[in-house]
Structures are given as C-alpha cells and as structure tokens.
Write a protein that holds these residues in place. Structure first.
Motif, PDB file in Angstrom:
ATOM      1  N   ARG A 115       0.869  -1.182   0.000  1.00 58.79           N
ATOM      2  CA  ARG A 115       0.000   0.000   0.000  1.00 58.79           C
ATOM      3  C   ARG A 115       0.907   1.233   0.000  1.00 58.79           C
ATOM      4  O   ARG A 115       1.431   1.633   1.049  1.00 58.79           O
ATOM      5  CB  ARG A 115      -0.954  -0.004   1.199  1.00 58.79           C
ATOM      6  N   TYR A 116       1.088   1.815  -1.187  1.00 60.64           N
ATOM      7  CA  TYR A 116       2.066   2.885  -1.358  1.00 60.64           C
ATOM      8  C   TYR A 116       1.525   3.989  -2.250  1.00 60.64           C
ATOM      9  O   TYR A 116       0.656   3.765  -3.103  1.00 60.64           O
ATOM     10  CB  TYR A 116       3.356   2.341  -1.993  1.00 60.64           C
ATOM     11  N   THR A 251     -17.159  13.596   2.008  1.00 58.82           N
ATOM     12  CA  THR A 251     -18.395  13.148   1.358  1.00 58.82           C
ATOM     13  C   THR A 251     -18.387  13.299  -0.157  1.00 58.82           C
ATOM     14  O   THR A 251     -19.351  12.915  -0.816  1.00 58.82           O
ATOM     15  CB  THR A 251     -19.577  13.954   1.925  1.00 58.82           C
ATOM     16  N   VAL A 252     -17.320  13.870  -0.735  1.00 58.80           N
ATOM     17  CA  VAL A 252     -17.254  14.053  -2.184  1.00 58.80           C
ATOM     18  C   VAL A 252     -17.228  12.688  -2.871  1.00 58.80           C
ATOM     19  O   VAL A 252     -16.567  11.760  -2.415  1.00 58.80           O
ATOM     20  CB  VAL A 252     -16.012  14.884  -2.555  1.00 58.80           C
ATOM     21  N   ALA A 253     -17.953  12.573  -3.990  1.00 55.39           N
ATOM     22  CA  ALA A 253     -18.183  11.264  -4.623  1.00 55.39           C
ATOM     23  C   ALA A 253     -16.901  10.526  -4.965  1.00 55.39           C
ATOM     24  O   ALA A 253     -16.784   9.319  -4.734  1.00 55.39           O
ATOM     25  CB  ALA A 253     -19.046  11.447  -5.871  1.00 55.39           C
ATOM     26  N   ARG A 254     -15.918  11.227  -5.536  1.00 56.74           N
ATOM     27  CA  ARG A 254     -14.678  10.538  -5.906  1.00 56.74           C
ATOM     28  C   ARG A 254     -13.979   9.966  -4.686  1.00 56.74           C
ATOM     29  O   ARG A 254     -13.420   8.870  -4.738  1.00 56.74           O
ATOM     30  CB  ARG A 254     -13.741  11.508  -6.633  1.00 56.74           C
ATOM     31  N   HIS A 255     -13.994  10.706  -3.578  1.00 61.08           N
ATOM     32  CA  HIS A 255     -13.326  10.210  -2.382  1.00 61.08           C
ATOM     33  C   HIS A 255     -14.093   9.036  -1.782  1.00 61.08           C
ATOM     34  O   HIS A 255     -13.483   8.063  -1.303  1.00 61.08           O
ATOM     35  CB  HIS A 255     -13.182  11.325  -1.352  1.00 61.08           C
ATOM     36  N   VAL A 256     -15.406   9.118  -1.798  1.00 61.20           N
ATOM     37  CA  VAL A 256     -16.220   7.996  -1.312  1.00 61.20           C
ATOM     38  C   VAL A 256     -15.906   6.736  -2.118  1.00 61.20           C
ATOM     39  O   VAL A 256     -15.761   5.639  -1.571  1.00 61.20           O
ATOM     40  CB  VAL A 256     -17.715   8.343  -1.404  1.00 61.20           C
ATOM     41  N   MET A 257     -15.808   6.900  -3.440  1.00 63.75           N
ATOM     42  CA  MET A 257     -15.459   5.780  -4.309  1.00 63.75           C
ATOM     43  C   MET A 257     -14.101   5.194  -3.930  1.00 63.75           C
ATOM     44  O   MET A 257     -13.945   3.972  -3.749  1.00 63.75           O
ATOM     45  CB  MET A 257     -15.415   6.242  -5.761  1.00 63.75           C
ATOM     46  N   ALA A 258     -13.089   6.057  -3.806  1.00 70.92           N
ATOM     47  CA  ALA A 258     -11.730   5.597  -3.505  1.00 70.92           C
ATOM     48  C   ALA A 258     -11.666   4.929  -2.138  1.00 70.92           C
ATOM     49  O   ALA A 258     -10.980   3.913  -1.957  1.00 70.92           O
ATOM     50  CB  ALA A 258     -10.761   6.774  -3.567  1.00 70.92           C
ATOM     51  N   LYS A 259     -12.373   5.488  -1.166  1.00 69.16           N
ATOM     52  CA  LYS A 259     -12.370   4.910   0.181  1.00 69.16           C
ATOM     53  C   LYS A 259     -13.005   3.524   0.174  1.00 69.16           C
ATOM     54  O   LYS A 259     -12.513   2.593   0.816  1.00 69.16           O
ATOM     55  CB  LYS A 259     -13.126   5.836   1.133  1.00 69.16           C
ATOM     56  N   THR A 260     -14.088   3.374  -0.579  1.00 70.31           N
ATOM     57  CA  THR A 260     -14.754   2.074  -0.686  1.00 70.31           C
ATOM     58  C   THR A 260     -13.822   1.038  -1.291  1.00 70.31           C
ATOM     59  O   THR A 260     -13.713  -0.095  -0.803  1.00 70.31           O
ATOM     60  CB  THR A 260     -16.028   2.194  -1.540  1.00 70.31           C
ATOM     61  N   LEU A 261     -13.125   1.408  -2.361  1.00 69.03           N
ATOM     62  CA  LEU A 261     -12.226   0.477  -3.034  1.00 69.03           C
ATOM     63  C   LEU A 261     -10.972   0.196  -2.202  1.00 69.03           C
ATOM     64  O   LEU A 261     -10.446  -0.914  -2.212  1.00 69.03           O
ATOM     65  CB  LEU A 261     -11.844   1.023  -4.403  1.00 69.03           C
ATOM     66  N   PRO A 266      -6.428  -5.826  -0.650  1.00 69.70           N
ATOM     67  CA  PRO A 266      -5.284  -5.800   0.266  1.00 69.70           C
ATOM     68  C   PRO A 266      -4.131  -4.937  -0.231  1.00 69.70           C
ATOM     69  O   PRO A 266      -3.385  -4.370   0.567  1.00 69.70           O
ATOM     70  CB  PRO A 266      -4.870  -7.275   0.353  1.00 69.70           C
ATOM     71  N   ASN A 267      -3.978  -4.836  -1.559  1.00 67.63           N
ATOM     72  CA  ASN A 267      -2.856  -4.092  -2.132  1.00 67.63           C
ATOM     73  C   ASN A 267      -3.377  -2.884  -2.895  1.00 67.63           C
ATOM     74  O   ASN A 267      -4.301  -2.993  -3.704  1.00 67.63           O
ATOM     75  CB  ASN A 267      -2.057  -4.989  -3.079  1.00 67.63           C
ATOM     76  N   LEU A 268      -2.764  -1.727  -2.643  1.00 63.43           N
ATOM     77  CA  LEU A 268      -3.233  -0.469  -3.231  1.00 63.43           C
ATOM     78  C   LEU A 268      -2.045   0.393  -3.629  1.00 63.43           C
ATOM     79  O   LEU A 268      -1.149   0.651  -2.822  1.00 63.43           O
ATOM     80  CB  LEU A 268      -4.105   0.288  -2.225  1.00 63.43           C
ATOM     81  N   LEU A 269      -2.031   0.835  -4.888  1.00 62.27           N
ATOM     82  CA  LEU A 269      -1.034   1.789  -5.365  1.00 62.27           C
ATOM     83  C   LEU A 269      -1.738   3.078  -5.763  1.00 62.27           C
ATOM     84  O   LEU A 269      -2.671   3.049  -6.572  1.00 62.27           O
ATOM     85  CB  LEU A 269      -0.271   1.246  -6.577  1.00 62.27           C
ATOM     86  N   LEU A 270      -1.296   4.192  -5.233  1.00 63.91           N
ATOM     87  CA  LEU A 270      -1.776   5.512  -5.635  1.00 63.91           C
ATOM     88  C   LEU A 270      -0.660   6.179  -6.426  1.00 63.91           C
ATOM     89  O   LEU A 270       0.490   6.220  -5.977  1.00 63.91           O
ATOM     90  CB  LEU A 270      -2.137   6.358  -4.412  1.00 63.91           C
ATOM     91  N   ARG A 285      -6.548  13.034   3.540  1.00 61.64           N
ATOM     92  CA  ARG A 285      -7.571  12.113   3.039  1.00 61.64           C
ATOM     93  C   ARG A 285      -6.972  11.109   2.046  1.00 61.64           C
ATOM     94  O   ARG A 285      -7.362   9.942   2.020  1.00 61.64           O
ATOM     95  CB  ARG A 285      -8.718  12.895   2.385  1.00 61.64           C
ATOM     96  N   LEU A 286      -6.021  11.588   1.247  1.00 63.77           N
ATOM     97  CA  LEU A 286      -5.356  10.698   0.298  1.00 63.77           C
ATOM     98  C   LEU A 286      -4.547   9.634   1.029  1.00 63.77           C
ATOM     99  O   LEU A 286      -4.638   8.444   0.723  1.00 63.77           O
ATOM    100  CB  LEU A 286      -4.453  11.520  -0.619  1.00 63.77           C
ATOM    101  N   MET A 287      -3.757  10.042   2.019  1.00 60.67           N
ATOM    102  CA  MET A 287      -2.921   9.095   2.756  1.00 60.67           C
ATOM    103  C   MET A 287      -3.766   8.121   3.579  1.00 60.67           C
ATOM    104  O   MET A 287      -3.364   6.971   3.789  1.00 60.67           O
ATOM    105  CB  MET A 287      -1.950   9.843   3.671  1.00 60.67           C
ATOM    106  N   SER A 288      -4.935   8.556   4.024  1.00 60.08           N
ATOM    107  CA  SER A 288      -5.791   7.667   4.814  1.00 60.08           C
ATOM    108  C   SER A 288      -6.297   6.498   3.983  1.00 60.08           C
ATOM    109  O   SER A 288      -6.704   5.469   4.540  1.00 60.08           O
ATOM    110  CB  SER A 288      -6.975   8.444   5.398  1.00 60.08           C
ATOM    111  N   LEU A 289      -6.295   6.636   2.653  1.00 54.12           N
ATOM    112  CA  LEU A 289      -6.678   5.509   1.805  1.00 54.12           C
ATOM    113  C   LEU A 289      -5.679   4.366   1.950  1.00 54.12           C
ATOM    114  O   LEU A 289      -6.047   3.193   1.861  1.00 54.12           O
ATOM    115  CB  LEU A 289      -6.748   5.949   0.340  1.00 54.12           C
ATOM    116  N   LEU A 290      -4.418   4.710   2.188  1.00 53.64           N
ATOM    117  CA  LEU A 290      -3.377   3.693   2.358  1.00 53.64           C
ATOM    118  C   LEU A 290      -3.444   3.058   3.736  1.00 53.64           C
ATOM    119  O   LEU A 290      -3.284   1.848   3.880  1.00 53.64           O
ATOM    120  CB  LEU A 290      -1.996   4.311   2.135  1.00 53.64           C
ATOM    121  N   ASP A 291      -3.676   3.888   4.751  1.00 57.23           N
ATOM    122  CA  ASP A 291      -3.751   3.379   6.127  1.00 57.23           C
ATOM    123  C   ASP A 291      -4.559   4.371   6.965  1.00 57.23           C
ATOM    124  O   ASP A 291      -4.025   5.406   7.395  1.00 57.23           O
ATOM    125  CB  ASP A 291      -2.342   3.208   6.703  1.00 57.23           C
TER     126      ASP A 291
END
Length: 582
Positions: A115-116, A251-261, A266-270, A285-291
């Motif tokens: 997750r990087y 609550t913005v749609a793109r962030h909700v989408m990214a958070k759901t995915l 288990p593995n995520l690359l941004l 908010r971006l970094m919270s997607l990783l952890d």
C-alpha cells in the motif's frame, strides 16, 4: 490444468530442476506455463509435456532424498523473496532505470500488504513502476486480479503500456455498456469476468442525486458500479492521478469511491506527481486511503510518518544506468508584454476589469458564489485574448436575453480544481445564471468594444508570441523548430492557429473536446511534419512529446502545479535536449 492449480510446484523436464507455476495461459489451443526456477532465478515458458506436475524429478518416486532436495530448493525460493530478489525487471520488455528499480524494491520489501503512494515528478515513468509492481507480485503468486482506475483520457495509454511492456492484457470496462456485456458473460457481476480491468474513475463514482431520478434508480446505478466493483475480489487496485480522489471533503463522490475500493483490496497503489498541492486536509484524506489508522487526522501527516508510505524521485536526483543525470537543466524565462501600440486593447482590459470588480463584490455580498466564479473567469479571459472575451460575452449576452426562469443552481464543485479554464467556463455558463443589476447593458457595451478591438488587428500577446517564435528559431538555427504552446481557452487556441498559419507556419490544435482517434491523429502530425501544437490543459493530459523541447505558456493558468504538468509533457524520460520554457 485449472487456474486453481497456479502456484503449484512442478519439475521442469527441460531444465531438470524444480519450479513454481506463476501463470497459465493459452496459445493456439494449447496451454503454456510460466515457471519460476529458483535454481536459475529466472522465469521460463513451458509446454505441458515439459512439466512433471508432482513436483519431483521423474523416476525419483517419493524417496526422502528427492523430497529433501525439493524442500531445499523451496527454502531457497523463500530466501530469494526475503532478500528482495526482483523478477519483473527480467521479465519485462523494458529496462528499468535505477529510480524505478529503487521504487520497486521499496514497494515489495514490505512483508505484508503493498500500500504505497508512487509520487515521482512528472515524466519519470510512474506507469512503468506500477507495471513492474503488478508483474512482480503476479510472478510471486501474490496477486491475480488487478484493477486500474484512471482518467478517461489516459486509459488507452495504460492499455498499450501494460500490453507492450509487461504482456498484461487489461480490458477497458465501461459500466454504461454492461447490458451488452451481460449478453456474452456468464458472470452476474460483470467486473468478475476478467482478471485485469481498467476503467475511468468518473464512470464508477457514486451518485448522490440526479435530476429526474428516484432513489431506487440511483441505488441501482451505484450498486452496479461502485458496489459491484468493490465486491469483485481484487487483489490489487491502482489509482492513477490519485490526487483527484482526495476530494474537497470526506463526502465528495470521488473520495467515497476511492475509500470504498481502498477497503476492498489488500494491495493499493496511488500514483500522483502532485499529491499534496498545498492542501494538508486533502493530502491527509489521500494518505488515509493507504492506512486509515496511521493517518486519522491532519496532525498525523508528518514527514516521518508519511515517508514509509511514499516512493518519490525528483528529476534532479534521477540518473541513467551509467550514473549520469537523466535530465538536463531547464531554461525558463518570464516574458512581459507591452501595451504600446495597443491602446484600444488596454481600454477593453480596464473596462472588463471594472465589470469584474463590481460584479464580484456584488456576488459575494449576495452570497452568489456561481456569479463570483464567472467574474473571475472573465478576468482570465480578457488576459488570454480578445477573441476569448468576445466569444464569452456573446454567450453571456444570449443568456441574459432569454426569458426569466434561468437556472441558479451551481454544481457541487467536485473536480472543479482539475478542470482547465475552458471546462470551468463551460460549466459556469451552462448553468445559465441570472443577471446582476444592469449587467445586460454592461455586457452589450463590452461586447461592442471587444469586436472593435478584434477587428483592428492581432492582440499584443499574439504579436509578442510571434516575435519569440522567430527568436527561438534563430537561436536554434532551425526554421522548422517544433514548439508546444499552451492556452486556457479554445477561442484563444483558434485565434492563435489562424494567426500563425497566416504567417506560413504549420499548426495543429488539441483540446479536451476531441475524441481519442482525433487526438492520436493530432499527435502523429505534430511528431512528423507540423511545427506547432497549441493545446489546452485538458487536451495535453497524458501527452508524451519528448521530440519537442520548447514550450510557451501563452496563458499561465491559475493552478501552480498545472505549469509543471505542462512542462512535463516534453521534459520527460527520452528528452535529449535542454528544455526551454517561456
């Protein structure tokens, strides 16, 4: 052999050594096996008759010695993995650069989940790095199903890169076509019908509401897209241009989408060359997607805490295989433009500035944010060209001349910061917002003045541009010197094309409204025999133009990072000349 038997231990009859199957595919009706041979530290293709599937040398039976030999080789395999011996660079049709190898080593060195954030500067090959990671984890038997989310305009580039460089066949799925997909797929969840999928991030973001849709229809829409996507069992998800999913709020749609995915794999690359953009809340908010636990709030975003999650190389640090700098120093220059000889244009500029000042103050006082946006855009338009402000004043006057009852709604602003000037302008004008006090008369007067100025001859900036083109051609001693020009607005783009063509120069134009094939045609013509390409920011997304080394920013735009992204279209791996940017 079924897909469930992948990762099985086998004996290679051709190499007389044990190995591990990392991939099975079919060619001309026959199965082929890609086998990792630890004793050789390499991956080789095998036909079925070249393999013994019990994992032991033929004739060895089940003797203890054979099993001990096999266990020893298996132990060596584990050691190779633990020592970060890399497989994908040997398997890819590309020779990775040192910074790409370092990024790969950092990402796969984590014994747990990958997750990087891959945050190399523009033009350093983040797509190649992502491909190396995908291939590496696949060869190690750690991932099989991979999803890539990218802006729509970058999808063709991803598909080509993954196929040609890594042999990975990514399918473009468009949820709007799922009805047709179901007619040829046995999967109830279409997302499960292929192991490597790419789609547009905006095609799957959830809806909160849509005019004329009831709640059931919206829920069905979201279920088929984001919920079906999240439940498709991905081993790895890659999000390109990931700063776009940070969102202006949770609550913005793109962030909700990214958070759901992010929670579904288990593995995520941004991937993003500009992940911070000066906004700590969005970066958190971006970094919270990783952890999410490591980055619960803005205070958690510190240099030391962020460092283990990021692989980043700056162009000044990048080197070739021989240790020499990968990029030459840039030459940049800020050029001023004089009003001398263009008094009428200056008067128009001052008049529009006054109209903007009064309109903006009134809009802020009345809390009409959408009109404030329009006023700011008007100032950028008059700074761009007379053609641009005249075209917009015509559109505005047409709206003000319509019967009452125009819309006053403004979109929620999602994606506003990623839009170029033309996209922002179209978004605002499409809302058909009502007039301010006396605005119709003011717009009519300004439009008449703009038309007179345009009829009087080229703008001051256009003449200055022509002088600099001649100067650059002389400095380079190349009358056919290729030059990339960026502008914010399509009317300015059209004006410049006409102006330069009338001076005998060959010109092509690129903007966000063009279809894929038209974009490819424009790029090909520029690479072959066209001197000048004029592009908007939306049109320039994803361009690889290393054959050109001169860029002129006719309009500077309003996002500081957009300037670096523009220059990155030519200042990227493969550029052999000193990049000159005006």
């Amino acid at each position: 052999m079924s897909a469930s038997e992948e990762a099985a231990w086998i004996w290679s009859r051709t190499q007389r050594a044990p190995g591990k199957i990392v991939e099975v595919d079919e060619l001309w009706g026959q199965q082929r096996y890609r086998v990792w041979l630890p004793s050789l530290n390499t991956v080789l293709l095998h036909r079925e008759e070249e393999i013994s599937f019990n994992g032991l040398e033929p004739g060895a039976g089940s003797t203890a010695g054979s099993r001990e030999k096999f266990a020893a080789v298996a132990g060596r395999l584990v050691d190779l993995l633990n020592d970060d011996k890399l497989l994908s660079p040997l398997d890819a049709a590309v020779i990775p650069l040192p910074h790409q190898i370092r990024a790969l080593q950092k990402v796969v060195s984590n014994p747990g989940k990958v997750r990087y954030l891959m945050a190399d500067e523009v033009g350093l090959g983040k797509t190649i790095e992502a491909g190396l990671v995908i291939r590496e984890l696949k060869l190690r038997g750690l991932v099989k199903r991979v999803l890539i989310l990218a802006p729509k305009g970058l999808i063709p580039q991803w598909i080509v890169e993954m196929k040609e460089r890594f042999g990975e066949d990514f399918r473009h799925f468009d949820p709007a076509q799922f009805k047709a997909y179901r007619q040829i797929s046995e999967e109830e969840n279409v997302w499960k019908s292929h192991d490597r999928v790419i789609c547009s991030m905006d095609a799957v973001k959830p809806l909160e509401n849509r005019k004329g849709w009831d709640r059931d229809r919206i829920e069905n829409f979201n279920r088929e897209r984001i919920l079906g996507l999240a439940s498709a069992g991905w081993d790895m998800i890659v999000i390109d241009e990931a700063h776009r999913v940070a969102g202006s709020a949770d609550t913005v749609a793109r962030h909700v989408m990214a958070k759901t995915l992010a929670q579904a794999a288990p593995n995520l690359l941004l991937l993003s060359a500009t992940p911070h953009q000066g906004k700590t809340d969005a970066f958190q908010r971006l970094m919270s997607l990783l952890d999410a636990e490591a980055f619960p709030d803005e205070g958690s975003v510190t240099r030391d805490r962020v460092a283990p999650f990021i692989a980043r190389t700056e162009k000044s640090q990048a080197v070739n295989h021989d240790g020499s700098p990968l990029f030459k120093p840039r030459m940049t220059k800020l050029v001023g433009v004089s009003w001398e000889g263009h008094e009428a244009q200056r008067e128009l500029y001052d008049a529009v500035t006054e109209y903007v000042r009064e309109g903006y103050n009134q809009a802020m006082h009345e809390k009409k944010t959408f009109i404030g946006f329009l006023m700011v855009l008007m100032q950028r338009l008059v700074s761009s060209s007379t053609r641009a402000i005249a075209a917009t004043l015509e559109r505005r006057l047409a709206i003000l001349s319509e019967p009452t009852g125009q819309l006053e709604l403004f979109p929620d602003g999602e994606g506003w910061e990623e839009m170029d000037g033309q996209e922002q302008l179209d978004t605002v004008l499409d809302q058909r917002i009502k007039a301010q006090d006396n605005e119709k008369d003011e717009v009519r007067v300004l439009l008449e003045a703009a038309r007179k100025v345009e009829a009087s001859g080229p703008d001051a900036k256009a003449k200055a541009l022509l002088e600099w083109i001649y100067k650059m051609q002389e400095e380079e001693q190349d009358p056919q010197l290729k030059i990339l020009i960026f502008t914010e607005f399509v009317p300015t783009q059209a004006m410049l094309a006409e102006f330069l063509e009338s001076r005998g120069m060959s010109v092509v134009c690129l903007n966000g409204s063009m279809a894929l094939e038209e974009r490819k045609s424009v790029q090909r013509r520029f690479s072959e025999n066209t001197q000048i390409m004029i592009s908007t920011d939306a049109g320039g997304e994803g361009l690889n133009l290393q054959f050109c080394h001169v860029i002129i920013n006719f309009d500077l735009g309003w996002r500081p990072m957009a300037l670096e992204q523009r220059i990155g279209r030519i200042d990227r791996i493969g550029q052999k000349n000193v990049v000159k940017a005006l």
